[in-house]
Design a protein around this motif. Structure first.
Motif, PDB file in Angstrom:
ATOM      1  N   LEU A  11      84.507  57.723  75.681  1.00 48.51           N
ATOM      2  CA  LEU A  11      83.249  57.740  74.927  1.00 48.51           C
ATOM      3  C   LEU A  11      82.525  56.408  75.029  1.00 48.51           C
ATOM      4  CD1 LEU A  11      84.440  59.665  71.730  1.00 48.51           C
ATOM      5  CD2 LEU A  11      83.104  60.562  73.642  1.00 48.51           C
ATOM      6  N   ASP A  12      83.303  55.320  75.109  1.00 48.91           N
ATOM      7  CA  ASP A  12      82.679  54.004  75.250  1.00 48.91           C
ATOM      8  C   ASP A  12      81.921  53.898  76.563  1.00 48.91           C
ATOM      9  OD1 ASP A  12      82.386  51.155  74.334  1.00 48.91           O
ATOM     10  OD2 ASP A  12      83.402  50.828  76.246  1.00 48.91           O
ATOM     11  N   GLN A  13      82.463  54.505  77.625  1.00 47.69           N
ATOM     12  CA  GLN A  13      81.757  54.498  78.897  1.00 47.69           C
ATOM     13  C   GLN A  13      80.469  55.314  78.836  1.00 47.69           C
ATOM     14  OE1 GLN A  13      82.688  52.651  81.509  1.00 47.69           O
ATOM     15  NE2 GLN A  13      84.365  51.863  80.267  1.00 47.69           N
ATOM     16  N   LEU A  14      80.431  56.278  77.925  1.00 51.13           N
ATOM     17  CA  LEU A  14      79.216  57.086  77.754  1.00 51.13           C
ATOM     18  C   LEU A  14      78.220  56.466  76.797  1.00 51.13           C
ATOM     19  CD1 LEU A  14      80.803  60.663  77.556  1.00 51.13           C
ATOM     20  CD2 LEU A  14      79.815  59.523  79.550  1.00 51.13           C
ATOM     21  N   GLY A  15      78.582  55.319  76.215  1.00 47.88           N
ATOM     22  CA  GLY A  15      77.668  54.629  75.316  1.00 47.88           C
ATOM     23  C   GLY A  15      77.911  54.883  73.844  1.00 47.88           C
ATOM     24  N   VAL A  16      78.969  55.635  73.500  1.00 48.91           N
ATOM     25  CA  VAL A  16      79.291  55.893  72.093  1.00 48.91           C
ATOM     26  C   VAL A  16      80.114  54.717  71.582  1.00 48.91           C
ATOM     27  CG1 VAL A  16      80.407  57.469  70.479  1.00 48.91           C
ATOM     28  CG2 VAL A  16      79.270  58.365  72.529  1.00 48.91           C
ATOM     29  N   ARG A  17      79.590  54.004  70.604  1.00 50.83           N
ATOM     30  CA  ARG A  17      80.262  52.803  70.123  1.00 50.83           C
ATOM     31  C   ARG A  17      81.525  53.139  69.343  1.00 50.83           C
ATOM     32  NH1 ARG A  17      75.069  51.897  68.431  1.00 50.83           N
ATOM     33  NH2 ARG A  17      75.762  52.026  66.256  1.00 50.83           N
ATOM     34  N   LYS A  18      82.390  52.125  69.219  1.00 53.29           N
ATOM     35  CA  LYS A  18      83.673  52.319  68.549  1.00 53.29           C
ATOM     36  C   LYS A  18      83.486  52.589  67.058  1.00 53.29           C
ATOM     37  CE  LYS A  18      88.226  50.167  68.063  1.00 53.29           C
ATOM     38  NZ  LYS A  18      88.328  50.410  66.631  1.00 53.29           N
ATOM     39  N   ASP A  19      82.496  51.962  66.435  1.00 55.25           N
ATOM     40  CA  ASP A  19      82.304  52.182  65.002  1.00 55.25           C
ATOM     41  C   ASP A  19      81.894  53.630  64.705  1.00 55.25           C
ATOM     42  OD1 ASP A  19      79.933  51.939  66.293  1.00 55.25           O
ATOM     43  OD2 ASP A  19      78.940  50.729  64.761  1.00 55.25           O
ATOM     44  N   ILE A  20      81.166  54.242  65.621  1.00 53.01           N
ATOM     45  CA  ILE A  20      80.800  55.649  65.433  1.00 53.01           C
ATOM     46  C   ILE A  20      82.044  56.534  65.530  1.00 53.01           C
ATOM     47  CG2 ILE A  20      79.448  57.559  66.376  1.00 53.01           C
ATOM     48  CD1 ILE A  20      77.377  55.555  67.295  1.00 53.01           C
ATOM     49  N   CYS A  21      82.910  56.212  66.490  1.00 51.46           N
ATOM     50  CA  CYS A  21      84.160  56.975  66.612  1.00 51.46           C
ATOM     51  C   CYS A  21      85.015  56.824  65.363  1.00 51.46           C
ATOM     52  CB  CYS A  21      84.933  56.511  67.847  1.00 51.46           C
ATOM     53  SG  CYS A  21      84.102  56.852  69.421  1.00 51.46           S
ATOM     54  N   ASP A  22      85.040  55.608  64.804  1.00 51.69           N
ATOM     55  CA  ASP A  22      85.834  55.386  63.594  1.00 51.69           C
ATOM     56  C   ASP A  22      85.285  56.192  62.421  1.00 51.69           C
ATOM     57  OD1 ASP A  22      87.461  53.698  64.978  1.00 51.69           O
ATOM     58  OD2 ASP A  22      86.413  51.864  64.367  1.00 51.69           O
ATOM     59  N   LYS A  23      83.957  56.289  62.330  1.00 55.02           N
ATOM     60  CA  LYS A  23      83.363  57.086  61.245  1.00 55.02           C
ATOM     61  C   LYS A  23      83.713  58.562  61.396  1.00 55.02           C
ATOM     62  CE  LYS A  23      79.445  53.989  60.394  1.00 55.02           C
ATOM     63  NZ  LYS A  23      77.963  53.844  60.430  1.00 55.02           N
TER      64      LYS A  23
END
Length: 812
Positions: A263-275
């Motif tokens: 997801l990080d390679q697709l531009g989804v930040r880590k904080d969004i994943c954590d939420k």
């Protein structure tokens, strides 16, 4: 006698025989022939059995006669042999044997008589099951009556004592009891163990249910201990049935967390994943809370760390199922296992002396101080440039004819500055200088220049730089532990180029991919660098011990009342725009009137030297340009203020060296200078107006002498300690000290669950390998033509296999 089968006793019913033969054969003649033939075979078999019985009876008779003769010879020899010392002990034994002889003779006569043979044959000829009974009561009674030795229980024959009560032999056929026999003779009691065994067998015949048979064993202490031991060997937990399975929100949460690299390679930040993970886990937690409140259970996990809760939940479910996972989809577990107790550390860097750049100097000091501890063996791997590239890179057109000549130069330079001879190995890998990127690019597979026996721990100085065009084995596959050290803020440099924003976007994702694929851990010297995966921020660089000695000398002069600093301000650095020269010229031109009295000496050389000097002259700035020189040169000791406005550096080595010498430092309030802000002689600014104020304040004051603590923080000893701690090398060495010598046959520990993150990283490494294998894609991204493999000159200088052998091209 056990193998004897009395065929003569077999009886056949005439009616059954006639019916059988009539049905099987068509005529009466054939039936009579079959019956006569059968009787003849039975008769012949019976005659043979009788002859065998007579032969065995005769052999038994001969055995009795032989025994009688041996007994007579023993008595005669005993009567003729006498020794005074033992006469009293042998007389009783001889008398016992003499009394026993008539009994044995009687036994021989009874069982060797024709009458005994006749009775035996009569019993065998009966249609009932054959049975033989040998009555040895006469011998037993004779022994008991005549030999009352040791209280009537034992008789001594030589040195052996025989318990007479054990001679209770009873050979009986099936159906006989313990009382009277069929012949009216008195039966004998069974031997005690045989009697117990028979009793147990009778119990099995009576008790049909297993519960009745083994009921007495259930509460036995031995059985309970055995049951507890067997429970300990079970894979699954005793409470496995009480663990509920994973539900859909938990599975989605775990999938999202494991998919963070992708997801990080697709531009989804880590904080969004954590939420997302937190929201999914909170739903599950609310369900558990409602269930526990309704059931009166208050043992709900009340941890605020969602990741910990999810890990505990996954672990409990896996433990309840007994699942074990022993591999990875992209992982290679066959790695180096050191043959001795020392670990092997390979430091791979992108530059080498005499090029005075950070990636040439700092890895060299790191290798020296890691080897100084003698806890591990160290190899420094540096690039080797052909002579044409050496003239472009090294100052004053200094060149080397062989790697051995350059290695001698490097070690002499290091020993002169550290004061000790470092025991580490220097190796070379082929590299080429890129004029466009102004850096050295590795050619070929760099991993092959570290032998398999030394492939244990790798330290990649500038891992992104080393692996941009790396087409070879994955570093984490060959090495047990790979640590990347980020020196340069490449995104800052790229943004200043043409189409910099677009280039920075692609380089950002490529650097992320490389860090995931080739490193276990990444150390960033400051927060000014790109936020790479698996990374932490820590300054693991120190300063040359010579600078600390200079600072101590100047501090002693100041304490003695002498003037230590007789000069004003200066700037030192490679003369390229990105090294802070643009920021310096902008600040001085903007506040030319306020800093009119400032005369700044600039030391450096580089590709942009001519352009920088012409720009300064056009703006009529009070700058005095001089040739670049070593920061420890005597001519630089008298300067009091070091000005460094650069915001592109990650951690400026020159700033640390100036602080170690006891000078003032004026630098920008930037993440790259965060480590230096704790020193009293470091002045930071946020605006250009503050820059002017800090420069004037530094020129008007005298710097404070450094305390021993502050000097130690700047030293390489402290930097090495920080590196060992944050790179996890201290944990690896501690594990080696707590265990015995490594064994190559040691079984690899299994992990509880296949790590999706590792699988994604492996997939990225494979995609990167395929990408760098295409010459067209390499050239499109700015690689040096023909840099996928080394050339003929490199093979000649480094004594390598020819390129056509290392990378053959087949034509069909």
């Amino acid at each position: 006698m056990n193998n004897f089968i009395p065929q003569a006793t077999t009886s056949v019913s005439p009616s059954r025989t006639s019916s059988a033969t009539t049905s099987a054969v068509g005529s009466p003649a054939s039936a009579l022939s079959f019956i006569s033939k059968g009787w003849r075979e039975v008769k012949d078999s019976a005659d043979a059995d009788l002859r065998l019985m007579k032969d065995r009876a005769n052999s038994f008779k001969n055995l009795a006669s032989s025994f009688d003769r041996e007994l007579e010879n023993f008595i005669n020899s005993a009567s003729s042999f006498s020794v005074p010392a033992i006469k009293s002990t042998t007389n009783s034994e001889i008398d016992f044997v003499k009394k026993l002889q008539p009994k044995l003779s009687e036994f021989r006569r009874v069982y060797s008589s024709p009458e005994f043979s006749r009775k035996v044959l009569e019993k065998w000829s009966r249609p009932t099951r054959p049975r033989i009974r040998i009555d040895l009561s006469a011998i037993r009674n004779a022994i008991v009556e005549e030999a009352e030795v040791d209280g009537g229980e034992r008789v001594r024959v030589g040195k052996t004592r025989v318990r007479l009560r054990e001679f209770k032999w009873d050979w009986k056929g099936e159906g006989e009891g313990e009382g009277e026999s069929d012949d009216g003779e008195e039966g004998f009691k069974d031997w005690e163990p045989i009697r117990a065994l028979k009793t147990k067998l009778k119990d099995f015949e009576v008790k049909k249910s297993p519960d009745e048979i083994f009921g007495a064993w259930k509460n036995n202490e031995l059985v309970e201990k055995l049951k507890s031991s067997l429970k300990a060997f079970r894979w699954e937990s005793q409470d496995s049935k009480e663990v509920p399975p994973l539900d859909v929100p938990e599975l989605l949460a775990y999938f999202v967390r494991q998919s963070e690299p992708f997801l990080d390679q697709l531009g989804v930040r880590k904080d969004i994943c954590d939420k997302i993970v937190g929201s999914l886990c909170s739903k599950r937690k609310n369900q558990l809370l409602l269930h526990s409140l309704s059931g009166g259970d208050s043992s709900v996990i009340e941890s605020d760390n969602v990741n910990d809760e999810l890990d505990l939940r996954i672990a409990s479910v896996l433990q309840s199922t007994g699942h074990h996972y022993d591999g990875g989809f992209w992982s290679d577990f066959v790695k180096h296992n050191p043959s001795d107790k020392k670990r092997h550390v390979a430091i791979v860097t992108t530059a080498s002396l005499p090029w005075m750049t950070g990636t040439a100097v700092n890895p060299l000091f790191r290798a020296a101080y890691l080897a100084k501890s003698a806890k591990q063996k160290v190899t420094l791997l540096v690039p080797w440039l052909c002579k044409s590239d050496q003239e472009l890179v090294y100052p004053n057109k200094l060149t080397f004819n062989s790697p051995e000549e350059q290695e001698l130069y490097i070690k002499n330079w290091l020993e002169e500055r550290t004061g000790f001879k470092a025991d580490f190995k220097i190796s070379f890998y082929p590299g080429k200088f890129s004029k466009e990127r102004r850096s050295i690019i590795p050619t070929g597979d760099t991993t092959q220049f570290i032998s398999s026996k030394d492939a244990d721990i790798a330290i990649l100085e500038e891992p992104e730089h080393l692996n941009w065009y790396h087409h070879g084995k994955r570093w984490t596959d060959k090495f047990n532990h790979v640590v990347g050290v980020v020196h340069t803020n490449y995104l800052e440099y790229i943004k200043r180029e043409k189409n910099g924003a677009l280039q920075a976007f692609f380089v950002n994702h490529i650097n992320n991919l490389i860090a995931r694929a080739h490193c276990h851990k990444v150390l960033r010297l400051s927060a000014a660098t790109q936020d790479l995966p698996k990374s932490i921020v820590c300054n693991i660089h120190g300063v040359n011990p010579k600078f600390i000695e200079i600072g101590e000398k100047l501090a002693s002069e100041m304490a003695a009342g002498q003037q230590a600093f007789s000069k004003g301000a200066y700037f030192l650095g490679k003369m390229v725009w990105a090294k802070g020269y643009r920021e310096l010229i902008n600040l001085l031109s903007k506040h030319k009137n306020e800093l009119d009295s400032l005369k700044l000496d600039v030391f450096g050389h580089g590709e942009d030297a001519q352009e920088v000097q012409s720009t300064a002259n056009n703006l009529n700035l009070n700058l005095n340009f001089q040739k670049g020189r070593d920061h420890a040169d005597d001519s630089l000791h008298g300067y009091k203020v070091f000005i460094n406005p650069s915001v592109s550096d990650v951690l400026c080595t020159a700033t640390a060296e100036a602080l170690a010498m006891g000078k003032f430092v004026v630098c920008a309030d930037h993440p790259s200078n965060e480590f230096f802000t704790s020193f009293p002689n470091c002045f930071t600014y946020k605006t250009s107006e503050e820059f002017v104020a800090k420069v004037k304040e530094a020129l008007a004051k005298e710097p404070q002498p450094l305390t021993p603590e502050q000097r130690y923080r700047l030293s390489w000893e402290a930097a090495t300690e920080r590196f060992m701690e944050h790179s996890d090398l201290d944990k690896l060495l501690e594990m080696d000290q707590n265990r015995l010598k490594p064994n190559k046959n040691t079984m690899i520990k299994s992990v509880s669950l296949p790590n999706l993150s590792d699988m994604v990283d492996g997939g990225m490494a494979f995609a990167h390998f395929c990408f760098t294998g295409s010459e067209l894609l390499r050239l499109a991204t700015g690689a040096i033509p023909g840099s996928r493999n080394y050339d003929k000159q490199h093979s000649k200088d480094l004594n390598l296999l020819p390129p056509q052998v290392e990378d053959p091209i087949y034509h069909w």
